[in-house]
Write an enzyme that holds these catalytic residues in place. Structure first.
Site, short mmCIF file in Angstrom:
data_model
loop_
_atom_site.label_atom_id
_atom_site.label_comp_id
_atom_site.label_asym_id
_atom_site.label_seq_id
_atom_site.Cartn_x
_atom_site.Cartn_y
_atom_site.Cartn_z
N SER A 104 -2.76 -10.05 -6.96
CA SER A 104 -1.55 -9.24 -6.79
C SER A 104 -0.35 -10.11 -7.13
CB SER A 104 -1.44 -8.75 -5.34
OG SER A 104 -0.16 -8.19 -5.08
N TYR A 144 -2.51 -9.17 3.99
CA TYR A 144 -2.84 -8.78 2.61
C TYR A 144 -2.34 -9.85 1.63
CZ TYR A 144 -2.99 -6.10 -1.74
OH TYR A 144 -3.24 -5.69 -3.02
#
Length: 239
Positions: free
Chosen positions: A134, A147
């Site tokens: 990400s 996350y």
């Protein structure tokens, strides 16, 4: 990498970015197997000609199911895409269970699946591992500490194993998506990239044997970070 006729496994491949990667690889002539948690969504993929594996990668049973589901196949492309968010809150002990699920799915599962399937990948002569991290692996946001941490950890792991495998014939690609419109991001504000457009950039990276693909707006974040990591962190922490 020419994916025509190659066997590929896409984890988390029945929804979101993973589904679009699977569809695009299939369109290029790959024999694609997808894994996921939802039998209903997987049956829909089976109807489109995909091999399917039901497996929740947050635990050992699901990891076993995915590995055993491709046993004996000439696996040449592994896309570690499966991922979940976390409802972890610093002042809520009960949310530690959500944190553990996120860590296991996003970080431990790619390690376990990669390690166990590496002999099959090496046996093909030419193969590739794709780890979907990400843009938040570059700089975190305060609203998603677990996350972000899992994606940063997977980014570090990816860079290290790429070096370990440099003479093996197995290439390692890291894909860093921006905010993408998926079920995970439902309710988030701001402009989102479509899953299809995100997947297209990742698949282009696979075809070009890239080591890293910064997708969409992540290109700008990577540029800012290269000039000033502190500025990148200040921008993203409130994102």
């Amino acid at each position: 990498m020419d994916v025509r006729g190659k066997t590929a496994l896409v984890t988390g491949g029945s929804d979101g970015i993973g589904r679009e990667i699977a569809l695009q690889l299939q369109g290029l002539g790959a024999d694609v197997i997808v894994s996921g948690r939802s039998p209903e969504k997987l049956q829909a993929m089976a109807a489109l000609g995909f091999g399917i594996i039901v497996g929740d990668l947050s635990g050992p049973t699901g990891i076993d199911a995915v590995v055993e589901g491709v046993a004996g196949k000439p696996l040449a492309l592994l896309v570690n895409n499966a991922g979940v968010g976390s409802d972890y809150a610093l002042d809520d002990i009960a949310s530690l269970a959500s944190a553990a699920q996120c860590i296991d799915t996003n970080f431990y599962a790619p390690i376990a699946v990669t390690t166990r399937l590496l002999p099959q990948l090496k046996a093909q002569g030419e193969a590739m591992i794709v780890n979907v991290t990400s843009g938040l692996a570059i700089a975190p946001r305060a609203g998603g500490p677990i996350y972000c941490a899992t994606k940063a950890a997977l980014r570090s792991y990816t860079q290290a194993v790429r070096y370990q495998l440099k003479d093996s014939g197995v290439k390692v690609l890291e894909a860093l998506p921006p905010l993408v419109a998926t079920n995970m991001t439902t309710g988030r504000g701001g402009k989102m990239m479509s899953a299809a457009d995100c997947a297209a950039e990742i698949v282009a990276g696979i075809k070009a044997n890239r080591a890293e693909v910064a997708v969409g707006q992540t290109k700008l974040l990577r540029l800012v970070h290269s000039m000033s990591p502190a500025l990148a962190r200040r921008i993203m922490i409130k994102f």
